[in-house]
Motif scaffolding. Structure first.
Motif, PDB file in Angstrom:
ATOM      1  N   UNK A 109       3.313  -6.693   5.590  1.00 35.53           N
ATOM      2  CA  UNK A 109       2.894  -5.387   6.083  1.00 35.53           C
ATOM      3  C   UNK A 109       1.372  -5.428   6.136  1.00 35.53           C
ATOM      4  N   UNK A 110       0.807  -5.443   7.341  1.00 36.77           N
ATOM      5  CA  UNK A 110      -0.625  -5.683   7.493  1.00 36.77           C
ATOM      6  C   UNK A 110      -1.494  -4.575   6.901  1.00 36.77           C
ATOM      7  N   UNK A 117       5.954   3.822  -1.686  1.00 39.54           N
ATOM      8  CA  UNK A 117       5.221   3.018  -2.658  1.00 39.54           C
ATOM      9  C   UNK A 117       4.717   1.724  -2.011  1.00 39.54           C
ATOM     10  N   UNK A 118       3.774   1.106  -2.637  1.00 39.37           N
ATOM     11  CA  UNK A 118       3.187  -0.127  -2.119  1.00 39.37           C
ATOM     12  C   UNK A 118       4.195  -1.267  -2.291  1.00 39.37           C
ATOM     13  N   UNK A 119       4.434  -2.070  -1.225  1.00 39.00           N
ATOM     14  CA  UNK A 119       5.324  -3.227  -1.374  1.00 39.00           C
ATOM     15  C   UNK A 119       4.841  -4.150  -2.492  1.00 39.00           C
ATOM     16  N   UNK A 120       5.762  -4.853  -3.152  1.00 41.20           N
ATOM     17  CA  UNK A 120       5.443  -5.558  -4.391  1.00 41.20           C
ATOM     18  C   UNK A 120       4.536  -6.783  -4.283  1.00 41.20           C
ATOM     19  N   UNK A 121       4.562  -7.507  -3.176  1.00 45.49           N
ATOM     20  CA  UNK A 121       3.822  -8.767  -3.103  1.00 45.49           C
ATOM     21  C   UNK A 121       2.355  -8.582  -2.770  1.00 45.49           C
ATOM     22  N   UNK A 122       1.496  -9.126  -3.622  1.00 44.60           N
ATOM     23  CA  UNK A 122       0.059  -9.025  -3.404  1.00 44.60           C
ATOM     24  C   UNK A 122      -0.419 -10.097  -2.445  1.00 44.60           C
ATOM     25  N   UNK A 123      -1.593  -9.886  -1.876  1.00 48.44           N
ATOM     26  CA  UNK A 123      -2.207 -10.808  -0.939  1.00 48.44           C
ATOM     27  C   UNK A 123      -3.671 -10.995  -1.313  1.00 48.44           C
ATOM     28  N   UNK A 124      -4.261 -12.059  -0.813  1.00 45.65           N
ATOM     29  CA  UNK A 124      -5.705 -12.251  -0.981  1.00 45.65           C
ATOM     30  C   UNK A 124      -6.478 -11.274  -0.100  1.00 45.65           C
ATOM     31  N   UNK A 132       9.073 -10.368  -0.285  1.00 49.66           N
ATOM     32  CA  UNK A 132       9.749 -11.659  -0.216  1.00 49.66           C
ATOM     33  C   UNK A 132      11.241 -11.440  -0.412  1.00 49.66           C
ATOM     34  N   UNK A 133      12.036 -12.035   0.477  1.00 50.64           N
ATOM     35  CA  UNK A 133      13.484 -11.900   0.415  1.00 50.64           C
ATOM     36  C   UNK A 133      14.070 -13.287   0.187  1.00 50.64           C
TER      37      UNK A 133
END
Length: 159
Positions: A109-110, A117-124, A132-133
């Motif tokens: 999700x760009x 709520x905020x999706x669970x996977x963090x990004x740099x 992630x599925x």
């Protein structure tokens, strides 16, 4: 300056190939992690080719995600760029992308840090968030659809 999603060319209106046989995962080279190597293209056809080429259980996940996105955002614009399906709104930018890895399918999700709520996977990247599925995961479709709808209403990524 980054580009907006282009207007659909006249030929792209018939996105789904008529009478064409579906692509099988064995027909398309797979890059590292099993990510299908699909030529850059706009419209539904290259996205469907990518989904058909996703190996194993991931293709079912891809079909389900694509159907949920289409249902959630009428008129969603699709493309394959950088060997990943992208979803956006014509002239507005991309709000979501999908990528295949060895053990999971990653939904980006760009503008995910703005979702609630905020999706669970963090990004740099501070704005990007991931979902992630993995094989056997039960997708919370209600939550996914809510994120897709929220994401489609935010300013899109200009890639």
């Amino acid at each position: 300056m980054p580009s907006k999603i282009p207007k659909k060319p006249a030929a792209a209106k018939a996105d789904k190939p008529q009478g064409a046989s579906p692509v099988q995962s064995g027909d398309v080279p797979l890059l590292s992690g099993g990510n299908p190597q699909i030529a850059k293209g706009y419209g539904d056809a290259p996205v469907q080719a990518y989904i058909a080429a996703m190996p194993g259980w991931k293709s079912d996940v891809g079909r389900r995600l694509d159907a949920l996105i289409e249902r959630s955002v009428p008129g969603v614009y699709k493309a394959v760029k950088w060997n990943s399906p992208l979803y956006g709104l014509e002239g507005e930018g991309w709000f979501l992308g999908i990528h295949v890895y060895t053990k999971y399918v990653k939904v980006a999700f760009f503008r995910g840090s703005s979702l609630n709520p905020i999706p669970p996977g963090q990004s740099k990247q501070k704005d990007v968030r991931y979902l992630d599925i993995r094989e056997g995961d039960q997708l919370d479709e209600e939550q996914f659809v809510d994120w897709v709808r929220q994401a489609s209403q935010l300013p899109g990524e200009r890639m």
